[in-house]
Design a protein around this motif. Structure first.
Motif, short mmCIF file in Angstrom:
data_model
loop_
_atom_site.label_atom_id
_atom_site.label_comp_id
_atom_site.label_asym_id
_atom_site.label_seq_id
_atom_site.Cartn_x
_atom_site.Cartn_y
_atom_site.Cartn_z
N ASP A 59 -6.23 -9.91 4.75
CA ASP A 59 -7.15 -10.73 3.97
C ASP A 59 -6.69 -10.85 2.53
O ASP A 59 -5.74 -10.20 2.11
N ALA A 60 -7.39 -11.71 1.75
CA ALA A 60 -6.95 -12.04 0.39
C ALA A 60 -6.88 -10.82 -0.49
O ALA A 60 -5.96 -10.63 -1.27
N GLY A 61 -7.88 -9.93 -0.40
CA GLY A 61 -7.87 -8.75 -1.25
C GLY A 61 -6.69 -7.87 -0.95
O GLY A 61 -6.10 -7.24 -1.82
N GLN A 62 -6.33 -7.81 0.37
CA GLN A 62 -5.19 -6.98 0.73
C GLN A 62 -3.90 -7.59 0.26
O GLN A 62 -2.95 -6.90 -0.11
N GLU A 63 -3.79 -8.93 0.28
CA GLU A 63 -2.59 -9.56 -0.24
C GLU A 63 -2.42 -9.25 -1.71
O GLU A 63 -1.32 -9.06 -2.20
N VAL A 64 -3.53 -9.22 -2.47
CA VAL A 64 -3.44 -8.87 -3.88
C VAL A 64 -2.88 -7.48 -4.04
O VAL A 64 -2.04 -7.20 -4.88
N SER A 65 -3.35 -6.55 -3.18
CA SER A 65 -2.84 -5.18 -3.27
C SER A 65 -1.36 -5.14 -2.95
O SER A 65 -0.60 -4.40 -3.57
N ARG A 66 -0.94 -5.96 -1.92
CA ARG A 66 0.48 -6.01 -1.61
C ARG A 66 1.28 -6.51 -2.80
O ARG A 66 2.32 -5.98 -3.13
N ALA A 67 0.77 -7.58 -3.45
CA ALA A 67 1.48 -8.13 -4.60
C ALA A 67 1.53 -7.12 -5.73
O ALA A 67 2.52 -7.00 -6.43
N GLU A 122 -4.89 9.96 7.47
CA GLU A 122 -5.87 10.72 6.71
C GLU A 122 -6.74 9.82 5.86
O GLU A 122 -6.34 8.73 5.47
N ARG A 123 -7.94 10.31 5.57
CA ARG A 123 -8.88 9.57 4.73
C ARG A 123 -8.77 10.11 3.31
O ARG A 123 -9.05 11.29 3.06
N ILE A 124 -8.34 9.26 2.37
CA ILE A 124 -8.07 9.69 1.00
C ILE A 124 -8.51 8.64 0.01
O ILE A 124 -8.99 7.57 0.38
N THR A 125 -8.31 8.94 -1.27
CA THR A 125 -8.50 7.97 -2.35
C THR A 125 -7.13 7.55 -2.87
O THR A 125 -6.33 8.41 -3.25
N LEU A 126 -6.85 6.27 -2.86
CA LEU A 126 -5.58 5.75 -3.37
C LEU A 126 -5.79 5.23 -4.79
O LEU A 126 -6.77 4.54 -5.07
N THR A 127 -4.85 5.55 -5.66
CA THR A 127 -4.91 5.09 -7.04
C THR A 127 -3.62 4.36 -7.38
O THR A 127 -2.52 4.92 -7.27
N ASP A 128 -3.76 3.10 -7.78
CA ASP A 128 -2.62 2.26 -8.14
C ASP A 128 -2.39 2.35 -9.64
O ASP A 128 -3.29 2.07 -10.43
N GLY A 170 -3.55 -2.49 3.32
CA GLY A 170 -4.32 -2.74 2.10
C GLY A 170 -3.53 -2.32 0.88
O GLY A 170 -2.39 -2.73 0.70
N MET A 171 -4.10 -1.44 0.07
CA MET A 171 -3.44 -0.99 -1.16
C MET A 171 -2.24 -0.08 -0.85
O MET A 171 -2.28 0.74 0.06
N PHE A 172 -1.19 -0.25 -1.64
CA PHE A 172 -0.04 0.64 -1.63
C PHE A 172 -0.06 1.46 -2.90
O PHE A 172 -0.20 0.92 -3.99
N ALA A 173 0.09 2.77 -2.81
CA ALA A 173 0.11 3.62 -3.99
C ALA A 173 0.63 5.00 -3.62
O ALA A 173 0.34 5.53 -2.54
#
Length: 350
Positions: free
Chosen positions: A8-16, A59-65, A328-331
Motif C-alpha cells: 500500500d501507499a504508506g508502505q511504499e513511502v517506507s520503502r522509499a 518477532e513483534r518489535i518497534t522499528l525506528t527509522d 512496510g518500514m525498513f530500519a
C-alpha cells in the motif's frame, strides 16, 4: 496470471525512505539477488531439507527509522550592532558575555546604551504626543523593568515621559523624557556577544560588535532531496565532540536551497539540551518515523518470488516453504512484514 504481493501507499513511502536514508536498500538488493539465485520458489511449495540454514524468528518489535547527518553546534547566525551617530566608545562588553533587557550593550561618551526586547528598531524620536508600535515597544520594556504610572498602549503621554525620566536617571543618562533611535539597542531577546568590531576610544559611527541569541542550536546543511522527510518537532540525538550525547528537537527546516560543491542543501536548525561545549562539529541522528508493535524479520530473509513480489522461506520442522509477504518500514537491518505469523521461523540466506 502472475501474482504480485500488494504494497500500500504508506508502505511504499517506507520503502522509499529506506532507499534515501539508510543502508537498508543495499542490504535488500543483495539479499534478494542472492535469494533469487538460490530459490526462485512459488508460495506454498515445499523443498527437501538440506544443510540446516541460518534462521530467525518473526518477532513483534518497534522499528525506528533514523538519519544521521553532520552539523555544527553554535548560537546561530550573528547580527551586527552599530552606532547611529558620532561619539567615543567608552565601554564594551567581553566576548561571550550575555546581555539582558535593560543592561548596557556598549557606552558612548560614558552614556550607556541599553538593550530593549522587540522586533521593531527605533527610527524616530519618541516623546510626549507620539503614538505607534515603537511607543508600545518602549512602554512594554519599561513596564518589564519595573516602571509604573503609565499604560503600555502605544501612546506616549506625560506619564510615559515621567517613567522615561526616572529610567534615564537610574541609568545615569541625561534626563530628557524622550528617547532617540541611537539611545537603545533593540533585539528579539537576550544577546550573546560573539565578537567586538570597535575598540575602546574609537570615534566612529558604525559596527560596534556582533551578537547572537543566547540559545545553543545546531545547524545542518541537509540535502534538499531529504527536506520532505523532516519536520519541526521531530526528536533527535546530538553527539558532541567528546562522544557524549544530548537530546535535540528540529526547530526549523529551511525553504531556501543553496548549492555548493555540487550539493544542493537547505538549512536545518535544531534546539539542543545543555552542553559543555559552546561550538564544535556534531553528529545529529534524527528520528524520522516509528512503527510500534509490528512483525519484523531481518532484511536478509526476503527473497524474490518467481511470480513477482517478495516472500520469506518458512522453516516448519524439516520442510521449507515459501510464503508471500507485504513489506512496510525498513530500519536497523529489519523489515516490517505481514503474511507470516508471529513466532514463525524464517530462513536468512547467507
Amino acid at each position: 496470471m502472475q501474482r504480485r504481493a500488494r504494497v500500500d501507499a504508506g508502505q511504499e513511502v517506507s520503502r522509499a525512505r529506506l532507499l534515501a536514508w539508510s543502508a537498508g536498500g543495499a542490504l535488500l538488493a543483495a539479499a534478494v539477488a542472492a535469494a533469487s539465485l538460490g530459490f526462485g520458489g512459488q508460495p506454498g511449495t515445499a523443498e527437501p531439507a538440506r544443510t540446516p540454514p541460518a534462521t530467525a524468528t518473526v518477532e513483534r518489535i518497534t522499528l525506528t527509522d533514523t538519519k544521521t547527518v553532520s552539523g555544527t553546534l553554535g548560537y546561530g547566525s550573528p547580527v551586527t550592532v552599530t552606532t547611529t551617530g558620532g561619539g567615543t566608545i567608552t565601554w564594551l562588553p567581553a566576548e561571550g558575555a550575555t546581555i539582558t533587557r535593560g543592561r548596557a550593550v556598549y557606552s558612548v561618551d560614558a552614556d550607556r546604551v541599553p538593550l530593549l526586547y522587540g522586533t521593531l528598531p527605533l527610527y524616530r524620536t519618541l516623546a510626549d504626543g507620539v503614538s505607534g508600535d515603537d511607543v508600545k515597544l518602549l512602554e512594554t520594556n519599561l513596564a518589564k523593568l519595573g516602571y509604573t504610572g503609565f499604560d503600555a498602549d502605544s501612546s506616549y503621554t506625560w506619564a510615559t515621559a515621567e517613567a522615561v525620566e526616572q529610567w534615564q536617571d537610574d541609568l545615569g543618562l541625561p534626563v530628557t523624557g524622550s528617547v532617540q533611535p541611537g539611545d537603545v539597542v533593540v533585539a528579539a531577546g537576550p544577546l550573546r556577544v560573539a565578537s567586538l568590531k570597535a575598540a575602546l576610544g574609537a570615534h566612529t559611527a558604525g559596527p560596534v560588535l556582533t551578537a547572537t541569541s543566547t540559545t545553543k542550536q545546531v545547524s545542518v546543511a541537509l540535502d534538499a532531496s531529504d527536506r520532505h522527510l523532516v519536520r519541526p518537532g521531530m526528536k533527535a540525538t546530538v553527539e558532541l565532540p567528546d562522544g557524549s550525547t544530548v537530546p535535540g528537537t528540529v526547530k526549523d527546516v529551511g525553504k531556501v536551497a543553496t548549492q555548493k560543491d555540487d550539493a544542493t542543501t537547505v538549512e536545518l536548525t535544531l534546539s539542543v539540551g545543555r552542553t559543555g561545549f559552546d561550538t564544535g562539529p556534531v553528529e545529529v541522528t534524527i528520528v524520522a518515523a516509528t512503527r510500534k508493535d509490528v512483525l519484523a524479520v531481518p532484511v536478509g530473509a526476503l527473497v524474490a518470488l518467481a511470480e513477482g513480489g517478495y516472500g520469506v522461506q518458512v522453516a516448519d520442522g524439516s520442510a521449507l516453504t515459501y510464503q508471500a509477504v507485504e513489506t512496510g518500514m525498513f530500519a536497523d537491518g529489519k523489515v516490517e512484514v505481514t503474511g507470516v505469523p508471529e513466532g514463525a521461523t524464517v530462513v536468512v540466506p547467507s
